[in-house]
Design an enzyme around this catalytic site. Structure first.
Site, PDB file in Angstrom:
ATOM      1  N   ASP A   1      44.477  38.178  36.828  1.00  0.00           N
ATOM      2  CA  ASP A   1      43.279  38.222  37.668  1.00  0.00           C
ATOM      3  C   ASP A   1      42.257  39.252  37.183  1.00  0.00           C
ATOM      4  O   ASP A   1      41.838  40.139  37.951  1.00  0.00           O
ATOM      5  CB  ASP A   1      43.675  38.538  39.130  1.00  0.00           C
ATOM      6  CG  ASP A   1      44.691  37.548  39.671  1.00  0.00           C
ATOM      7  OD1 ASP A   1      44.575  36.350  39.368  1.00  0.00           O
ATOM      8  OD2 ASP A   1      45.604  37.981  40.406  1.00  0.00           O
TER       9      ASP A   1
ATOM     10  N   GLU B   1      28.763  17.866  45.753  1.00  0.00           N
ATOM     11  CA  GLU B   1      27.566  18.268  44.998  1.00  0.00           C
ATOM     12  C   GLU B   1      27.645  19.749  44.646  1.00  0.00           C
ATOM     13  O   GLU B   1      27.198  20.165  43.588  1.00  0.00           O
ATOM     14  CB  GLU B   1      26.280  18.034  45.832  1.00  0.00           C
ATOM     15  CG  GLU B   1      25.962  16.580  46.136  1.00  0.00           C
ATOM     16  CD  GLU B   1      26.910  15.969  47.173  1.00  0.00           C
ATOM     17  OE1 GLU B   1      27.361  16.698  48.091  1.00  0.00           O
ATOM     18  OE2 GLU B   1      27.234  14.765  47.049  1.00  0.00           O
TER      19      GLU B   1
ATOM     20  N   GLU C   1      43.370  58.664  22.681  1.00  0.00           N
ATOM     21  CA  GLU C   1      44.573  58.519  23.509  1.00  0.00           C
ATOM     22  C   GLU C   1      45.535  57.535  22.836  1.00  0.00           C
ATOM     23  O   GLU C   1      45.109  56.471  22.371  1.00  0.00           O
ATOM     24  CB  GLU C   1      44.200  58.008  24.911  1.00  0.00           C
ATOM     25  CG  GLU C   1      43.366  58.978  25.728  1.00  0.00           C
ATOM     26  CD  GLU C   1      44.107  60.272  26.063  1.00  0.00           C
ATOM     27  OE1 GLU C   1      45.350  60.274  26.074  1.00  0.00           O
ATOM     28  OE2 GLU C   1      43.419  61.282  26.294  1.00  0.00           O
TER      29      GLU C   1
ATOM     30  N   GLU D   1      47.468  55.604  24.111  1.00  0.00           N
ATOM     31  CA  GLU D   1      47.499  54.333  24.854  1.00  0.00           C
ATOM     32  C   GLU D   1      46.238  53.515  24.620  1.00  0.00           C
ATOM     33  O   GLU D   1      45.911  52.631  25.420  1.00  0.00           O
ATOM     34  CB  GLU D   1      47.755  54.595  26.346  1.00  0.00           C
ATOM     35  CG  GLU D   1      46.707  55.417  27.065  1.00  0.00           C
ATOM     36  CD  GLU D   1      46.918  56.927  26.957  1.00  0.00           C
ATOM     37  OE1 GLU D   1      47.725  57.347  26.116  1.00  0.00           O
ATOM     38  OE2 GLU D   1      46.261  57.680  27.700  1.00  0.00           O
TER      39      GLU D   1
ATOM     40  N   ASP E   1      51.113  61.220  23.254  1.00  0.00           N
ATOM     41  CA  ASP E   1      50.007  61.483  24.175  1.00  0.00           C
ATOM     42  C   ASP E   1      48.667  61.123  23.513  1.00  0.00           C
ATOM     43  O   ASP E   1      47.917  60.298  24.022  1.00  0.00           O
ATOM     44  CB  ASP E   1      50.038  62.959  24.574  1.00  0.00           C
ATOM     45  CG  ASP E   1      49.014  63.274  25.645  1.00  0.00           C
ATOM     46  OD1 ASP E   1      48.412  62.343  26.177  1.00  0.00           O
ATOM     47  OD2 ASP E   1      48.811  64.471  25.928  1.00  0.00           O
TER      48      ASP E   1
HETATM   49  O1  FUB Z   1      47.512  36.719  41.348  1.00  0.00           O
HETATM   50  C1  FUB Z   1      47.761  36.170  42.612  1.00  0.00           C
HETATM   51  C2  FUB Z   1      46.860  34.975  42.845  1.00  0.00           C
HETATM   52  O2  FUB Z   1      47.042  34.008  41.807  1.00  0.00           O
HETATM   53  C3  FUB Z   1      45.385  35.281  42.769  1.00  0.00           C
HETATM   54  O3  FUB Z   1      44.912  35.908  43.915  1.00  0.00           O
HETATM   55  C4  FUB Z   1      44.835  33.936  42.479  1.00  0.00           C
HETATM   56  O4  FUB Z   1      43.498  33.952  42.063  1.00  0.00           O
HETATM   57  C5  FUB Z   1      45.795  33.464  41.427  1.00  0.00           C
HETATM   58  O5  FUB Z   1      45.456  33.964  40.169  1.00  0.00           O
END
Ligand code: FUB
Length: 456
Positions: free
Chosen positions: A33, A199, A337, A339, A451
Protein backbone atom coordinates in the site's frame (compact mmCIF):
# COMPACT_ATOMS: atom_id res chain seq x y z
CA UNK A 1 45.91 -10.66 -13.66
CA UNK A 2 44.37 -10.18 -17.09
CA UNK A 3 41.08 -11.74 -15.98
CA UNK A 4 40.88 -9.53 -12.92
CA UNK A 5 40.76 -6.45 -15.16
CA UNK A 6 38.77 -7.84 -18.06
CA UNK A 7 35.93 -9.41 -16.04
CA UNK A 8 34.83 -6.21 -14.20
CA UNK A 9 35.25 -4.24 -17.43
CA UNK A 10 33.05 -6.69 -19.32
CA UNK A 11 30.44 -6.62 -16.57
CA UNK A 12 30.39 -2.79 -16.58
CA UNK A 13 29.95 -2.77 -20.37
CA UNK A 14 27.26 -5.44 -20.37
CA UNK A 15 25.27 -4.24 -17.36
CA UNK A 16 22.94 -1.85 -19.22
CA UNK A 17 22.05 -4.70 -21.57
CA UNK A 18 21.62 -7.40 -18.93
CA UNK A 19 18.88 -5.66 -16.93
CA UNK A 20 18.75 -6.28 -13.19
CA UNK A 21 16.07 -6.58 -10.57
CA UNK A 22 15.39 -3.27 -8.85
CA UNK A 23 11.84 -4.16 -7.84
CA UNK A 24 10.66 -4.54 -5.18
CA UNK A 25 12.36 -1.49 -3.66
CA UNK A 26 12.43 -2.97 -0.14
CA UNK A 27 13.86 -6.45 0.39
CA UNK A 28 14.30 -6.37 4.19
CA UNK A 29 10.57 -6.36 5.05
CA UNK A 30 7.29 -7.08 3.33
CA UNK A 31 5.72 -3.72 2.51
CA UNK A 32 2.40 -2.83 0.85
CA UNK A 33 0.00 0.00 0.00
CA UNK A 34 2.67 2.58 -0.95
CA UNK A 35 1.89 6.27 -0.40
CA UNK A 36 4.65 8.48 -1.80
CA UNK A 37 5.08 12.09 -0.66
CA UNK A 38 7.54 14.60 -2.15
CA UNK A 39 8.96 16.96 0.44
CA UNK A 40 12.05 19.13 0.31
CA UNK A 41 13.78 17.33 -2.58
CA UNK A 42 13.14 13.90 -1.10
CA UNK A 43 10.57 11.21 -1.84
CA UNK A 44 9.13 9.62 1.30
CA UNK A 45 7.16 6.43 0.80
CA UNK A 46 4.85 5.42 3.63
CA UNK A 47 3.89 1.78 3.52
CA UNK A 48 1.81 -0.69 5.40
CA UNK A 49 3.74 -3.75 6.56
CA UNK A 50 2.86 -7.42 6.07
CA UNK A 51 4.41 -9.36 8.96
CA UNK A 52 6.80 -12.23 8.16
CA UNK A 53 4.39 -14.60 9.95
CA UNK A 54 0.83 -14.46 8.64
CA UNK A 55 -1.81 -15.18 11.32
CA UNK A 56 -5.12 -16.91 10.46
CA UNK A 57 -4.38 -16.70 6.73
CA UNK A 58 -5.34 -13.00 6.63
CA UNK A 59 -3.64 -9.60 6.50
CA UNK A 60 -1.30 -9.45 9.50
CA UNK A 61 -0.36 -5.80 9.82
CA UNK A 62 0.68 -3.99 12.99
CA UNK A 63 2.56 -0.86 11.96
CA UNK A 64 3.40 1.63 9.21
CA UNK A 65 6.90 2.07 7.79
CA UNK A 66 8.66 4.86 5.91
CA UNK A 67 11.44 4.85 3.30
CA UNK A 68 13.06 7.83 1.61
CA UNK A 69 15.11 8.49 -1.50
CA UNK A 70 16.64 11.48 -3.28
CA UNK A 71 17.53 9.49 -6.38
CA UNK A 72 14.64 7.00 -6.80
CA UNK A 73 16.99 4.00 -6.77
CA UNK A 74 18.49 3.92 -3.25
CA UNK A 75 16.00 3.79 -0.37
CA UNK A 76 16.80 4.70 3.24
CA UNK A 77 14.83 2.78 5.83
CA UNK A 78 13.27 4.95 8.57
CA UNK A 79 11.70 1.98 10.32
CA UNK A 80 8.19 1.72 11.74
CA UNK A 81 7.15 5.38 12.11
CA UNK A 82 3.75 4.60 13.67
CA UNK A 83 1.80 1.60 14.88
CA UNK A 84 -1.58 0.55 16.24
CA UNK A 85 -0.13 1.23 19.69
CA UNK A 86 -0.34 4.97 18.90
CA UNK A 87 -4.11 4.77 19.42
CA UNK A 88 -5.09 4.32 23.05
CA UNK A 89 -8.86 4.69 22.36
CA UNK A 90 -9.12 1.30 20.69
CA UNK A 91 -7.71 -2.14 21.36
CA UNK A 92 -7.14 -3.61 17.89
CA UNK A 93 -3.84 -5.43 17.62
CA UNK A 94 -4.13 -6.07 13.86
CA UNK A 95 -5.39 -3.96 10.94
CA UNK A 96 -2.76 -1.29 10.18
CA UNK A 97 -3.83 -0.91 6.55
CA UNK A 98 -3.04 1.60 3.77
CA UNK A 99 -1.72 4.99 5.03
CA UNK A 100 -1.02 8.36 3.42
CA UNK A 101 0.98 11.33 4.74
CA UNK A 102 0.71 15.00 3.71
CA UNK A 103 2.51 18.14 4.88
CA UNK A 104 0.79 21.39 5.86
CA UNK A 105 2.57 24.37 7.45
CA UNK A 106 5.54 22.28 8.55
CA UNK A 107 3.47 19.53 10.18
CA UNK A 108 3.03 16.04 8.78
CA UNK A 109 -0.38 14.40 8.95
CA UNK A 110 -0.50 10.64 8.62
CA UNK A 111 -3.98 9.33 7.79
CA UNK A 112 -4.40 5.65 8.53
CA UNK A 113 -7.18 3.09 8.42
CA UNK A 114 -7.50 0.67 11.29
CA UNK A 115 -9.42 -2.21 9.80
CA UNK A 116 -12.78 -2.41 11.59
CA UNK A 117 -12.15 0.81 13.56
CA UNK A 118 -12.30 3.39 10.76
CA UNK A 119 -9.94 6.19 9.81
CA UNK A 120 -7.59 7.92 12.24
CA UNK A 121 -4.93 10.63 12.02
CA UNK A 122 -1.48 11.13 13.54
CA UNK A 123 0.72 14.22 13.47
CA UNK A 124 4.45 14.88 13.62
CA UNK A 125 6.95 17.73 13.19
CA UNK A 126 9.07 15.49 10.95
CA UNK A 127 8.18 13.29 7.94
CA UNK A 128 9.76 10.34 9.71
CA UNK A 129 8.04 10.82 13.04
CA UNK A 130 7.63 10.34 15.91
CA UNK A 131 3.89 10.62 15.23
CA UNK A 132 1.30 11.13 17.94
CA UNK A 133 -2.49 11.07 18.10
CA UNK A 134 -3.79 14.68 18.26
CA UNK A 135 -7.49 13.92 18.86
CA UNK A 136 -7.67 10.69 20.87
CA UNK A 137 -10.50 9.21 18.78
CA UNK A 138 -11.21 8.11 15.22
CA UNK A 139 -11.17 11.00 12.73
CA UNK A 140 -14.05 10.00 10.43
CA UNK A 141 -17.23 9.61 12.42
CA UNK A 142 -19.25 7.36 10.11
CA UNK A 143 -21.81 4.58 10.49
CA UNK A 144 -19.88 2.31 8.07
CA UNK A 145 -16.46 1.99 9.71
CA UNK A 146 -15.85 -1.46 8.18
CA UNK A 147 -15.86 0.21 4.77
CA UNK A 148 -13.70 3.10 5.96
CA UNK A 149 -10.27 2.05 4.69
CA UNK A 150 -7.56 3.46 2.43
CA UNK A 151 -7.57 7.23 3.11
CA UNK A 152 -6.04 9.48 0.43
CA UNK A 153 -5.56 13.21 0.78
CA UNK A 154 -4.72 16.20 -1.46
CA UNK A 155 -5.31 19.94 -1.71
CA UNK A 156 -7.37 21.77 -4.32
CA UNK A 157 -6.31 25.08 -5.90
CA UNK A 158 -7.52 27.10 -2.95
CA UNK A 159 -5.68 25.03 -0.34
CA UNK A 160 -8.79 23.08 0.70
CA UNK A 161 -7.72 19.58 1.74
CA UNK A 162 -9.95 16.68 0.69
CA UNK A 163 -9.73 13.29 2.35
CA UNK A 164 -11.20 10.51 0.18
CA UNK A 165 -11.44 6.83 1.16
CA UNK A 166 -13.48 3.65 0.95
CA UNK A 167 -14.20 0.08 -0.09
CA UNK A 168 -16.44 -0.54 -2.00
CA UNK A 169 -17.97 2.96 -1.76
CA UNK A 170 -16.05 6.20 -2.16
CA UNK A 171 -16.53 9.06 0.29
CA UNK A 172 -14.82 12.32 1.13
CA UNK A 173 -14.65 14.93 3.89
CA UNK A 174 -13.37 18.49 3.56
CA UNK A 175 -10.65 18.76 6.18
CA UNK A 176 -10.51 21.93 8.24
CA UNK A 177 -7.26 23.90 8.28
CA UNK A 178 -6.15 22.03 11.39
CA UNK A 179 -6.17 18.84 9.23
CA UNK A 180 -7.51 16.83 12.18
CA UNK A 181 -11.22 17.77 11.95
CA UNK A 182 -13.60 18.35 9.04
CA UNK A 183 -16.41 20.57 7.83
CA UNK A 184 -19.64 19.08 9.22
CA UNK A 185 -21.89 21.36 7.16
CA UNK A 186 -21.62 19.37 3.92
CA UNK A 187 -22.93 15.89 3.04
CA UNK A 188 -24.17 13.65 5.83
CA UNK A 189 -22.71 15.32 8.92
CA UNK A 190 -19.64 16.18 6.83
CA UNK A 191 -19.34 12.90 4.90
CA UNK A 192 -20.02 13.19 1.17
CA UNK A 193 -20.85 9.96 -0.66
CA UNK A 194 -19.75 9.73 -4.30
CA UNK A 195 -22.33 8.31 -6.69
CA UNK A 196 -20.84 5.16 -8.19
CA UNK A 197 -21.89 5.20 -11.86
CA UNK A 198 -20.37 3.34 -14.83
CA UNK A 199 -19.59 6.73 -16.42
CA UNK A 200 -17.60 7.72 -13.35
CA UNK A 201 -15.87 4.44 -12.46
CA UNK A 202 -16.36 1.96 -15.32
CA UNK A 203 -18.54 -1.08 -15.20
CA UNK A 204 -18.24 -4.84 -14.78
CA UNK A 205 -20.68 -7.67 -14.21
CA UNK A 206 -21.06 -8.60 -10.55
CA UNK A 207 -21.30 -12.19 -9.27
CA UNK A 208 -25.11 -11.84 -9.34
CA UNK A 209 -25.00 -10.89 -13.04
CA UNK A 210 -25.88 -7.25 -12.31
CA UNK A 211 -23.53 -4.44 -13.37
CA UNK A 212 -21.15 -2.92 -10.80
CA UNK A 213 -18.63 -0.14 -11.09
CA UNK A 214 -15.02 -1.32 -11.36
CA UNK A 215 -13.92 0.85 -8.40
CA UNK A 216 -13.02 -1.39 -5.46
CA UNK A 217 -10.60 0.28 -3.02
CA UNK A 218 -7.21 1.91 -2.58
CA UNK A 219 -8.03 5.37 -4.01
CA UNK A 220 -5.10 7.70 -4.76
CA UNK A 221 -6.35 11.26 -5.14
CA UNK A 222 -4.21 14.08 -6.60
CA UNK A 223 -4.23 17.14 -8.80
CA UNK A 224 -1.92 17.59 -11.78
CA UNK A 225 -2.08 20.61 -14.07
CA UNK A 226 -5.79 21.38 -14.30
CA UNK A 227 -7.06 17.88 -13.71
CA UNK A 228 -7.98 15.92 -10.59
CA UNK A 229 -7.15 12.21 -10.67
CA UNK A 230 -8.58 9.27 -8.76
CA UNK A 231 -6.43 6.16 -9.26
CA UNK A 232 -7.77 2.99 -7.64
CA UNK A 233 -7.73 -0.78 -7.35
CA UNK A 234 -10.43 -2.15 -9.64
CA UNK A 235 -12.54 -5.30 -9.83
CA UNK A 236 -10.79 -8.15 -8.13
CA UNK A 237 -9.77 -10.47 -7.11
CA UNK A 238 -7.09 -10.20 -8.45
CA UNK A 239 -7.32 -6.44 -8.68
CA UNK A 240 -5.89 -4.23 -11.39
CA UNK A 241 -5.37 -0.44 -11.37
CA UNK A 242 -7.75 1.99 -13.11
CA UNK A 243 -8.39 5.70 -12.92
CA UNK A 244 -10.95 8.44 -13.34
CA UNK A 245 -10.51 12.20 -13.69
CA UNK A 246 -12.55 15.26 -12.76
CA UNK A 247 -12.45 19.02 -13.35
CA UNK A 248 -12.80 19.71 -9.61
CA UNK A 249 -11.85 18.00 -6.36
CA UNK A 250 -15.52 17.13 -5.84
CA UNK A 251 -16.07 15.63 -9.32
CA UNK A 252 -17.90 14.87 -11.50
CA UNK A 253 -15.65 11.87 -12.15
CA UNK A 254 -15.19 10.33 -15.61
CA UNK A 255 -13.87 6.81 -16.03
CA UNK A 256 -10.61 6.78 -18.05
CA UNK A 257 -9.62 3.10 -18.06
CA UNK A 258 -6.95 0.73 -16.89
CA UNK A 259 -3.36 1.80 -16.15
CA UNK A 260 -1.90 -1.45 -14.74
CA UNK A 261 -3.19 -4.85 -15.73
CA UNK A 262 -3.13 -8.02 -13.68
CA UNK A 263 0.18 -9.88 -13.94
CA UNK A 264 1.54 -13.16 -12.61
CA UNK A 265 3.86 -11.60 -10.03
CA UNK A 266 1.23 -9.15 -8.75
CA UNK A 267 -0.82 -9.96 -5.66
CA UNK A 268 -4.61 -10.47 -5.38
CA UNK A 269 -4.70 -6.85 -4.18
CA UNK A 270 -2.97 -3.92 -5.79
CA UNK A 271 -2.67 -0.37 -4.50
CA UNK A 272 -1.10 2.57 -6.32
CA UNK A 273 0.45 5.91 -5.40
CA UNK A 274 1.60 8.40 -8.05
CA UNK A 275 3.99 11.37 -7.86
CA UNK A 276 5.99 13.74 -10.02
CA UNK A 277 9.58 14.12 -8.85
CA UNK A 278 12.47 15.93 -10.53
CA UNK A 279 10.55 16.23 -13.80
CA UNK A 280 9.65 12.53 -13.95
CA UNK A 281 6.43 10.69 -13.10
CA UNK A 282 6.40 7.52 -10.99
CA UNK A 283 3.79 4.97 -10.00
CA UNK A 284 4.28 2.94 -6.83
CA UNK A 285 2.28 -0.28 -6.40
CA UNK A 286 2.73 -3.63 -4.68
CA UNK A 287 3.46 -7.17 -5.88
CA UNK A 288 4.16 -10.59 -4.39
CA UNK A 289 7.47 -11.30 -6.15
CA UNK A 290 9.65 -11.36 -3.02
CA UNK A 291 7.43 -13.85 -1.18
CA UNK A 292 7.09 -15.88 -4.38
CA UNK A 293 3.34 -15.63 -4.62
CA UNK A 294 2.05 -15.07 -1.08
CA UNK A 295 -0.70 -12.44 -1.27
CA UNK A 296 -0.41 -11.55 2.43
CA UNK A 297 3.32 -10.90 1.99
CA UNK A 298 3.52 -8.09 -0.51
CA UNK A 299 6.30 -5.76 -1.59
CA UNK A 300 6.34 -2.20 -2.87
CA UNK A 301 7.63 -1.63 -6.40
CA UNK A 302 7.90 1.45 -8.61
CA UNK A 303 7.89 2.30 -12.32
CA UNK A 304 8.72 5.50 -14.14
CA UNK A 305 6.16 6.56 -16.77
CA UNK A 306 5.14 9.54 -18.91
CA UNK A 307 1.66 11.05 -19.11
CA UNK A 308 0.20 11.43 -22.58
CA UNK A 309 0.07 15.01 -23.89
CA UNK A 310 -3.62 15.32 -22.92
CA UNK A 311 -2.92 14.27 -19.32
CA UNK A 312 -4.19 10.72 -19.71
CA UNK A 313 -2.15 7.90 -18.19
CA UNK A 314 -0.82 5.11 -20.44
CA UNK A 315 -0.94 1.43 -19.60
CA UNK A 316 2.10 0.84 -17.37
CA UNK A 317 3.90 -2.49 -17.22
CA UNK A 318 4.90 -3.77 -13.76
CA UNK A 319 8.54 -4.79 -14.33
CA UNK A 320 11.31 -6.49 -12.35
CA UNK A 321 13.78 -3.80 -13.47
CA UNK A 322 11.82 -0.85 -12.03
CA UNK A 323 13.47 2.57 -12.24
CA UNK A 324 16.31 2.36 -14.75
CA UNK A 325 18.00 5.71 -14.22
CA UNK A 326 18.70 7.42 -10.92
CA UNK A 327 17.76 11.11 -10.79
CA UNK A 328 21.01 11.97 -8.98
CA UNK A 329 24.19 10.25 -7.83
CA UNK A 330 24.90 9.23 -4.27
CA UNK A 331 27.75 11.05 -2.50
CA UNK A 332 30.01 8.51 -0.78
CA UNK A 333 32.32 11.03 0.91
CA UNK A 334 29.74 11.90 3.51
CA UNK A 335 28.11 9.63 6.07
CA UNK A 336 25.71 7.22 4.37
CA UNK A 337 23.32 5.23 6.54
CA UNK A 338 23.98 1.51 6.08
CA UNK A 339 20.21 1.06 5.66
CA UNK A 340 20.39 3.03 2.37
CA UNK A 341 19.88 0.18 -0.04
CA UNK A 342 19.12 -0.31 -3.74
CA UNK A 343 19.07 -4.09 -3.41
CA UNK A 344 20.06 -6.51 -0.67
CA UNK A 345 20.07 -10.20 0.01
CA UNK A 346 19.89 -11.83 3.42
CA UNK A 347 20.05 -8.76 5.66
CA UNK A 348 17.39 -7.09 7.82
CA UNK A 349 17.09 -3.71 9.53
CA UNK A 350 16.15 -2.96 13.10
CA UNK A 351 16.49 -0.05 15.51
CA UNK A 352 17.22 0.96 19.07
CA UNK A 353 17.06 4.28 20.90
CA UNK A 354 20.84 4.76 20.93
CA UNK A 355 21.73 3.98 17.30
CA UNK A 356 18.48 4.53 15.42
CA UNK A 357 18.02 2.24 12.41
CA UNK A 358 20.85 -0.16 11.55
CA UNK A 359 21.48 -3.22 9.39
CA UNK A 360 21.43 -6.56 11.11
CA UNK A 361 21.11 -10.31 10.33
CA UNK A 362 24.35 -10.17 8.35
CA UNK A 363 25.65 -13.61 7.46
CA UNK A 364 28.38 -14.95 5.18
CA UNK A 365 27.45 -14.35 1.53
CA UNK A 366 24.80 -11.67 2.18
CA UNK A 367 25.23 -8.39 0.36
CA UNK A 368 24.01 -4.81 -0.04
CA UNK A 369 24.00 -2.94 -3.33
CA UNK A 370 24.00 0.87 -3.51
CA UNK A 371 23.41 2.33 -6.97
CA UNK A 372 24.93 5.28 -8.83
CA UNK A 373 27.68 6.17 -6.38
CA UNK A 374 29.85 9.06 -7.57
CA UNK A 375 33.47 8.38 -6.60
CA UNK A 376 34.68 11.51 -8.41
CA UNK A 377 38.46 11.21 -8.67
CA UNK A 378 38.44 8.11 -6.50
CA UNK A 379 38.65 7.21 -2.80
CA UNK A 380 41.62 6.03 -0.73
CA UNK A 381 39.93 4.86 2.42
CA UNK A 382 36.66 3.25 3.56
CA UNK A 383 35.22 3.65 7.04
CA UNK A 384 32.29 1.83 8.59
CA UNK A 385 30.67 1.93 12.02
CA UNK A 386 29.87 -1.54 13.21
CA UNK A 387 29.03 -3.53 16.32
CA UNK A 388 30.60 -6.95 16.11
CA UNK A 389 28.95 -10.30 16.71
CA UNK A 390 31.17 -13.15 15.43
CA UNK A 391 33.19 -10.83 13.20
CA UNK A 392 34.11 -11.13 9.55
CA UNK A 393 34.92 -8.82 6.68
CA UNK A 394 33.31 -6.61 4.09
CA UNK A 395 34.42 -6.98 0.49
CA UNK A 396 33.95 -3.64 -1.25
CA UNK A 397 33.22 -4.29 -4.91
CA UNK A 398 32.15 -2.27 -7.93
CA UNK A 399 29.35 -2.85 -10.42
CA UNK A 400 28.63 -6.46 -9.52
CA UNK A 401 28.60 -8.80 -6.52
CA UNK A 402 31.69 -10.41 -8.07
CA UNK A 403 32.98 -7.14 -9.58
CA UNK A 404 36.25 -5.33 -9.09
CA UNK A 405 37.47 -5.59 -5.48
CA UNK A 406 38.25 -2.09 -4.17
CA UNK A 407 39.34 -3.38 -0.79
CA UNK A 408 38.44 -5.56 2.16
CA UNK A 409 37.48 -4.14 5.53
CA UNK A 410 38.28 -6.51 8.40
CA UNK A 411 35.83 -6.40 11.30
CA UNK A 412 37.35 -8.59 14.02
CA UNK A 413 35.38 -9.73 17.06
CA UNK A 414 35.84 -7.14 19.82
CA UNK A 415 34.13 -9.30 22.44
CA UNK A 416 31.38 -6.72 23.05
CA UNK A 417 28.38 -6.90 20.71
CA UNK A 418 27.00 -3.62 22.06
CA UNK A 419 30.10 -1.52 21.40
CA UNK A 420 29.81 0.44 18.16
CA UNK A 421 33.25 1.11 16.67
CA UNK A 422 34.68 2.54 13.48
CA UNK A 423 36.63 0.13 11.25
CA UNK A 424 38.54 1.17 8.15
CA UNK A 425 40.32 -0.22 5.11
CA UNK A 426 42.51 1.10 2.32
CA UNK A 427 40.76 1.00 -1.05
CA UNK A 428 42.00 1.15 -4.65
CA UNK A 429 41.26 4.46 -6.31
CA UNK A 430 38.53 4.13 -8.93
CA UNK A 431 37.04 7.17 -10.65
CA UNK A 432 33.52 7.94 -11.70
CA UNK A 433 30.03 6.60 -11.08
CA UNK A 434 29.58 2.98 -10.08
CA UNK A 435 27.18 0.65 -8.36
CA UNK A 436 28.75 -0.28 -5.04
CA UNK A 437 28.47 -3.72 -3.46
CA UNK A 438 29.23 -4.65 0.15
CA UNK A 439 29.65 -8.41 0.20
CA UNK A 440 29.82 -9.89 3.69
CA UNK A 441 32.20 -12.76 4.50
CA UNK A 442 32.75 -14.75 7.68
CA UNK A 443 31.97 -17.94 9.53
CA UNK A 444 28.67 -19.64 10.30
CA UNK A 445 27.20 -17.16 12.80
CA UNK A 446 25.88 -13.61 12.54
CA UNK A 447 28.86 -11.40 11.66
CA UNK A 448 28.18 -7.80 12.71
CA UNK A 449 25.66 -4.94 12.66
CA UNK A 450 26.21 -1.84 10.52
CA UNK A 451 25.24 1.74 11.32
CA UNK A 452 26.81 3.91 8.59
CA UNK A 453 29.75 4.10 6.20
CA UNK A 454 31.73 6.62 4.16
CA UNK A 455 34.75 6.88 1.87
CA UNK A 456 37.64 9.29 2.20
O1 FUB B 1 -3.25 -3.85 2.89
C1 FUB B 1 -4.55 -4.11 3.34
C2 FUB B 1 -5.56 -3.77 2.25
O2 FUB B 1 -5.26 -4.50 1.06
C3 FUB B 1 -5.52 -2.34 1.79
O3 FUB B 1 -6.14 -1.47 2.68
C4 FUB B 1 -6.14 -2.46 0.45
O4 FUB B 1 -5.98 -1.32 -0.35
C5 FUB B 1 -5.44 -3.68 -0.07
O5 FUB B 1 -4.18 -3.36 -0.59
Amino acid sequence: MKNRIITPLLIALLLPMIGFAQNPIVQTYFTADPAPMVYNGTVYVYTSHDEDSTVNNFFTMYDWRCYSSKDMVNWTDHGAVASLKNFTWMNKTNGAWAPQCIERNGKFYLYVPIHGEGIAVLVSDSPTGPFSDPIGKRLVDSDHIWQDIDPTVAFDDKGQAYLYWGNPGLWYVKLNEDMVSYDKTVGDNGIVSIEMTPEAFGSKEGRDGKPRTTYTEGPWFYKRNNLYYMVYAAEGIPEYISYSTAPSAEGPWTYKGQIMERADHLAFTNHAGIIDFNGNSYIFYHDQALSKGQGFKRSVSVEQFSYNADGTIPLIEPTKEGVKKSVSNLKPFQKVEAETIAWSEGVKTTSDNRTGIYVTNIDDGDYIKVRSVDFGKGAKKFEVRAAVMDGGEIEIRLDDKDGLLLGTCEIPNTGDINAWKTFSAKVNKQKGIHDLYFVFRGGDGELFKLDYWKFK
